[in-house]
Design an enzyme around this catalytic site. Structure first.
Site, PDB file in Angstrom:
ATOM      1  N   THR A  35      30.718  93.926 119.992  1.00 54.35           N
ATOM      2  CA  THR A  35      30.561  95.208 120.674  1.00 54.35           C
ATOM      3  C   THR A  35      31.741  95.420 121.633  1.00 54.35           C
ATOM      4  O   THR A  35      32.321  96.504 121.708  1.00 54.35           O
ATOM      5  CB  THR A  35      29.227  95.256 121.440  1.00 54.35           C
ATOM      6  OG1 THR A  35      28.167  95.179 120.495  1.00 54.35           O
ATOM      7  CG2 THR A  35      29.098  96.548 122.251  1.00 54.35           C
ATOM      8  N   GLU A  67      34.525  98.315 121.645  1.00 55.96           N
ATOM      9  CA  GLU A  67      34.693  99.262 122.759  1.00 55.96           C
ATOM     10  C   GLU A  67      36.108  99.205 123.329  1.00 55.96           C
ATOM     11  O   GLU A  67      36.660 100.226 123.745  1.00 55.96           O
ATOM     12  CB  GLU A  67      33.661  98.994 123.857  1.00 55.96           C
ATOM     13  CG  GLU A  67      32.206  99.209 123.442  1.00 55.96           C
ATOM     14  CD  GLU A  67      31.931 100.587 122.870  1.00 55.96           C
ATOM     15  OE1 GLU A  67      32.646 101.550 123.215  1.00 55.96           O
ATOM     16  OE2 GLU A  67      31.008 100.706 122.035  1.00 55.96           O
ATOM     17  N   ASP A 106      40.566 108.774 110.895  1.00 56.23           N
ATOM     18  CA  ASP A 106      40.665 108.069 112.177  1.00 56.23           C
ATOM     19  C   ASP A 106      42.105 108.036 112.685  1.00 56.23           C
ATOM     20  O   ASP A 106      42.400 107.365 113.666  1.00 56.23           O
ATOM     21  CB  ASP A 106      40.099 106.652 112.060  1.00 56.23           C
ATOM     22  CG  ASP A 106      40.841 105.806 111.031  1.00 56.23           C
ATOM     23  OD1 ASP A 106      41.742 106.349 110.351  1.00 56.23           O
ATOM     24  OD2 ASP A 106      40.512 104.612 110.882  1.00 56.23           O
ATOM     25  N   GLN A 148      36.396 107.125 104.980  1.00 60.14           N
ATOM     26  CA  GLN A 148      35.008 106.661 104.938  1.00 60.14           C
ATOM     27  C   GLN A 148      34.122 107.836 105.301  1.00 60.14           C
ATOM     28  O   GLN A 148      34.422 108.588 106.226  1.00 60.14           O
ATOM     29  CB  GLN A 148      34.843 105.486 105.918  1.00 60.14           C
ATOM     30  CG  GLN A 148      33.483 104.826 105.880  1.00 60.14           C
ATOM     31  CD  GLN A 148      33.479 103.500 106.650  1.00 60.14           C
ATOM     32  OE1 GLN A 148      34.436 102.723 106.589  1.00 60.14           O
ATOM     33  NE2 GLN A 148      32.396 103.249 107.364  1.00 60.14           N
TER      34      GLN A 148
HETATM   35 ZN   LIG Z   1      32.531 103.215 119.059  1.00 62.99          ZN
END
Ligand SMILES: [Zn+2]
Length: 736
Positions: free
Chosen positions: A245, A249, A273, A281
């Site tokens: 995570t 981040e 992206d 995707q």
């Molecule tokens: Zn995120």
């Protein structure tokens, strides 16, 4: 659980990337939503539409710079080799939890280790990268270290623990990022990457604002990380227990967006992206799918790159950034003005220890929840010898509201790096709220060699004295006003009574406690009157107030209590306590499962007899409305009226008083010292007919009884009152 409160996501269009209009409908997050990026960016630009175009401009400029850099690198890779390639980011981890010690130093270190492995491409599970994607596996020059000194130069291990029930609310003004709301203040963002590890509302695992967000205060910059998805040991819980995570981040912190594009989870194949070597995707990926996984954008193997850190797969599945993502992050770190200062931070060098360095750490008295009665306070301050020489003397200076300081010369014997609590000379001030600046000077009689840690600030308020009667309608914009005060036993500063203008009994506003949103079970929030001066010899003291309250369900009723103190809040007596249906004004047996706002017919006036607490006593009384939270629904109060009554001498000598006499439509019967022995009242006209009659069980009659006779003829009436121990007959005259 209040499932109706689930977070909703409005798809964000970061516009630089293609964005399909019409996706902007509310949709529930998938279970286990990892990241709040979309939520916070969308919310931010809804609150600050004026910043949106500037943000887009900055992102477009960034994308152009990134692509230029890629072209240059392709043409001449050697030119872009950095002399000192490794870029180490000093990190401070703020752990904000009721018991922050549950996230140990070792757990924090386990996350730093994950970050250093993942960003270097040295993660052991990189062997899981499918051969088809091995060619784009990126290894960055970014590394992380725990800070070795804090912004004031004090030695630190880079971990700050705050014991607090404050929960992160993703978005601007997140309470977890501010000490004033029970969180922890960011360290200088030019020198440190701030990571808050805490409990996150809505089940999010983390969030981070993108760089270059215009107008975003420094205090909001950094990563917020759920404590159950941080590090690899301790409080980390599968399947989010591999530290990914934080890896994800920090990707946002360095301007990566999700691998499926800028929009929400169900993006489209045209949504990018901004990175060339990640496959297009269509949506985010959850869980642990088997390779290859195809979607509408990639219908044949190798399919989508669900094992990328910027997807939503389980921690054990994620294992790479691509080279394009690495280049993008390094471009952000080396070119964006809100990231480049980190490259010259000294945050990971050991603290400089000076010979002579006194510091003021915090104000321990007056505490935030005390009521101060009187005009004199004796501040108590924690000071530290941050230098290497024994501290034998120091001057402590206390300045209230910017006034000239009161100084105290302290002769002490404080070993290097030791702390002690010292008392200041008394400081005088007046009723109301005040700021206090406390600073040390002249340690051992000479100038302090490090002034950065000399000062600390605090706030306090002095309760003023008001003569009864008082009324309070909460119309004053500032709140609490008129020397009322807030207090609570929770470190959640949001858990306080507030003035609201969307509900009121009269005027335009009332006072509300937000039990619907605040989950502080058993915690209390007090709304206190100023000190009420009650003269000796009063005969009764009463408070009336208007109230509106609803129940969320039968199991979560909050409680409203009225307390009275005549020793400046040291001790309290309960004068009123209601919960459940007795408190409910919305409708007997009815529940409200949304954020309750009363309509005008839902207000009720309650009366509290404060006489037993004031009779025979003089002095100052503080009346407190106490909400005891059970995460139910909101309580509102308005139009508070505290009054005392001193009866005429005649009522005291005869034991009763009927007034006014003569009357026109109504008169009042008062008894002294009480109506406890009253059994009945009968009013007869001149021919002996009963025109008004009441009976009372012993001890139930009020000692202030209104008798309405507006509909009878003028003339003389007889009042016949039967007590347990006597009978009284009197006469009263009605006029037209
Ligand atoms: Zn995120």
């Amino acid at each position: 659980m209040k499932t109706a409160r689930g977070i909703h996501l409005l798809w964000i269009c970061l516009t630089l990337f293609s964005c399909v209009e019409g996706l902007g409908q509310q949709a529930s997050l998938p279970t286990g939503e990892r990241c709040g990026l979309g939520i916070v960016m969308e919310k931010y630009f809804r609150q600050h539409p004026e910043y949106k175009s500037e943000f887009e401009k900055r992102q477009q400029a960034f994308q152009a710079r990134y692509e230029t850099m890629l072209r240059q690198k392709a043409a001449a890779p050697a030119l872009l080799q950095r002399a000192n390639a490794i870029m180490t980011i000093p990190v401070v981890v703020h752990i904000v939890l009721p018991d922050p010690s549950i996230v140990t130093d070792d757990q924090v270190q386990s996350e730093i280790d994950v970050l250093n492995a993942d960003y270097a491409g040295l993660n052991a599970d990189s062997t899981n990268i499918p051969p088809a994607f091995k060619g784009v596996f990126g290894k960055s020059q970014i590394r992380f270290c725990l800070a070795e000194h804090d912004p004031t130069g004090e030695s630190s291990n880079g971990i700050v623990r705050v014991s607090s029930g404050t929960v992160s609310v993703a978005g601007q003004n997140d309470p977890v990022k501010s000490s004033s709301s029970g969180g922890s203040d960011a360290w200088n963002i030019s020198k440190y990457l701030n990571i808050w590890v805490c409990d996150m509302q809505g089940g999010l695992l983390g969030y981070c604002f993108l760089p270059q967000t215009p107008g975003l205060p420094d205090a909001e910059v950094g990563v917020v990380n759920n404590y159950t998805a941080f590090g690899t040991i301790g409080t980390a819980q599968a399947p989010y227990d591999k530290g990914r995570t934080t890896t994800h981040e920090i990707g946002h912190y360095f301007n990566l967006i999700h691998i499926w594009g800028a929009s929400g989870c169900d993006a489209s194949c045209s949504d990018s992206d901004g990175v060339a070597d990640t496959p297009n995707q269509n949506a985010c990926t959850f869980g642990a799918p088997a390779f290859p996984l195809t979607d509408v954008c990639n219908t044949v193997a190798p399919g989508i790159m669900f094992m990328n850190y910027m997807d939503y797969s389980d921690d054990g599945v994620m294992c790479l950034f691509t080279q394009g993502q690495v280049d993008r992050m390094e471009t952000a770190l080396t070119t964006l003005p809100d990231r480049t200062p980190l490259l010259s931070s000294d945050g990971c060098t050991p603290a400089i220890v000076y010979n002579i360095d006194a510091s003021a750490k915090s104000v321990s008295e007056p505490g935030k929840n005390v009521i101060i009665c009187g005009n004199t306070i004796v501040p108590k301050v924690v000071i530290k010898n941050s230098g290497s020489t024994v501290l034998s003397s120091v001057k402590l200076n206390v300045s209230v509201d910017g006034q000239a300081p009161i100084s105290t010369d302290l002769n002490i014997n404080l070993a290097p790096f030791a702390e002690m609590t010292v008392s200041s000379n008394p400081v005088t001030s007046s009723g109301g709220s005040h700021t206090m600046k406390v600073y040390t000077s002249l340690p051992n009689g000479i100038a302090d060699q490090n002034a950065a840690n000399d000062t600390t600030n605090s706030v306090f308020s002095i309760s003023d004295i008001k003569l009864t009667p008082i009324t309070e309608d909460f119309e004053t914009i500032s709140f609490p006003a008129n020397f009322w005060s807030n207090g609570n036993n929770s470190s959640n500063a949001a858990f306080n009574w507030k003035r609201v203008s969307n509900a009121r009994h009269s005027g335009t506003a009332s006072a509300k406690i937000d039990n619907y949103n605040l989950n502080v079970p058993g915690g209390y929030a007090d709304l206190r009157t100023p000190q009420l001066q009650v003269p000796l010899g009063i005969d009764s003291m009463k408070m009336t107030f208007w109230l509106a309250a609803a129940l969320y369900d039968n199991n979560t009723s909050d409680t409203l209590e009225v307390l009275i103190s005549n020793d400046c809040g040291q001790t309290y007596s309960s004068a009123y306590k209601k919960w459940g249906q007795a408190l409910n004004t919305h409708g007997n047996g009815l529940f409200v499962t949304s954020d309750y706002i009363p309509i005008s017919s839902e207000w009720r006036q309650d009366t509290v007899d404060l006489t037993p607490f004031a009779l025979g006593r003089s002095g100052n009384f503080i009346v407190t409305f106490r909400d005891i939270n059970n995460y139910g629904n909101n309580i509102y109060i308005d139009d508070v009226n505290v009054r005392t009554r001193t009866l005429p001498a005649r009522v005291k000598s005869s034991g009763y008083l009927i007034s006014p006499n003569p009357f026109t439509s109504q008169f009042i019967i008062q008894n002294f010292p009480s109506s406890g022995n009253l059994k009945s009242i009968a009013i007869y006209n001149s021919v002996g007919q009963i025109v008004w009659y009441r009976t009372y069980s012993l001890g139930t009659a009020d000692n202030y009884i209104p008798v309405y006779l507006g509909n009878v003829a003028a003339g003389i009436y007889n009042v016949h009152m039967i007590y347990k121990d006597k009978v009284v007959n009197d006469r009263i005259v009605k006029m037209n």
